[in-house]
Design an enzyme around this catalytic site. Sequence first.
Site, PDB file in Angstrom:
ATOM      1  N   GLY A  29       0.857  -1.180   0.000  1.00  0.00           N
ATOM      2  CA  GLY A  29       0.000   0.000   0.000  1.00  0.00           C
ATOM      3  C   GLY A  29       0.890   1.225   0.000  1.00  0.00           C
ATOM      4  N   CYS A  61       6.163  -5.246   0.981  1.00  0.00           N
ATOM      5  CA  CYS A  61       6.336  -3.920   0.377  1.00  0.00           C
ATOM      6  C   CYS A  61       6.115  -2.829   1.429  1.00  0.00           C
ATOM      7  CB  CYS A  61       5.433  -3.786  -0.844  1.00  0.00           C
ATOM      8  SG  CYS A  61       6.027  -2.538  -1.977  1.00  0.00           S
ATOM      9  N   HIS A 156       5.373  -7.843  -3.896  1.00  0.00           N
ATOM     10  CA  HIS A 156       4.040  -8.400  -3.659  1.00  0.00           C
ATOM     11  C   HIS A 156       4.090  -9.871  -4.065  1.00  0.00           C
ATOM     12  CE1 HIS A 156       1.509  -4.701  -3.075  1.00  0.00           C
ATOM     13  NE2 HIS A 156       2.660  -4.188  -3.451  1.00  0.00           N
ATOM     14  N   GLU A 158       1.558 -11.894  -3.762  1.00  0.00           N
ATOM     15  CA  GLU A 158       0.188 -12.385  -3.947  1.00  0.00           C
ATOM     16  C   GLU A 158      -0.343 -12.165  -5.366  1.00  0.00           C
ATOM     17  OE1 GLU A 158       1.062  -9.660  -2.502  1.00  0.00           O
ATOM     18  OE2 GLU A 158      -0.358  -8.056  -2.929  1.00  0.00           O
TER      19      GLU A 158
HETATM   20  N1  GLN Z   1       6.017   2.972  -2.270  1.00  0.00           N
HETATM   21  C1  GLN Z   1       5.150   2.502  -1.238  1.00  0.00           C
HETATM   22  C2  GLN Z   1       5.573   3.058   0.131  1.00  0.00           C
HETATM   23  O1  GLN Z   1       6.548   3.675   0.263  1.00  0.00           O
HETATM   24  C3  GLN Z   1       5.122   0.994  -1.176  1.00  0.00           C
HETATM   25  C4  GLN Z   1       4.459   0.430  -2.402  1.00  0.00           C
HETATM   26  C5  GLN Z   1       3.817  -0.901  -2.203  1.00  0.00           C
HETATM   27  O2  GLN Z   1       3.501  -1.335  -1.090  1.00  0.00           O
HETATM   28  N2  GLN Z   1       3.603  -1.574  -3.306  1.00  0.00           N
HETATM   29  O3  GLN Z   1       4.896   2.839   1.086  1.00  0.00           O
END
Ligand code: GLN
Length: 178
Positions: A29, A61, A156, A158
Amino acid sequence: MLRGLGANTVQVRRAEQLVGIDGLILPGGESSVMDKLLRLFHMKQPLKDRLAEGLPVLGTCAGLILLAEEIDGAITGQETLGGLDVRVQRNAFGSQVESREESVAVAGIVGPPLQVAFIRAPIVTRVGDGVDVIARLDSGDIVGVATPTMIGVSFHPEVSGDDRLHRLFLDKVAHGHQ
Ligand code: GLN
């Protein structure tokens, strides 16, 4: 993914829901927004407490960023939960157009490399004592780490439908009950 593997799941949106769970996925996210919402909904400290008790956690992530002790490229005022002794660089691969799928070998997962998605992903730039590196890119960049209770990955897992990282996590969850 977890239901497909036979796990009972619940979406945790309030601190009270942290009580009855055996493991937690902190998903991808936007980590700065997740940080703000965790504080706004008074979930930050209860979550930190559960992590400190050894609740098994998989951070993917942005979830990895939330677990990291230190971040580079944070927005002003951005905090993490911490608990995982690593430093991460946010958005290490550049902008959204640099996002891509790649296959990555992960220690502890047998068979062919995992097919995973990097979406504005971080990399791990420092790994503390007691943290194992479980995945690297060909460049040498660290994209997966683990401790006895935590798995943190830049990508990710998933998106492709390959459930082997989730299996590895459920093994950790089950192990906590032995
Ligand atoms: N760039 C997002 C962050 O810094 C992470 C992106 C992701 O979870 N796909 O939180």
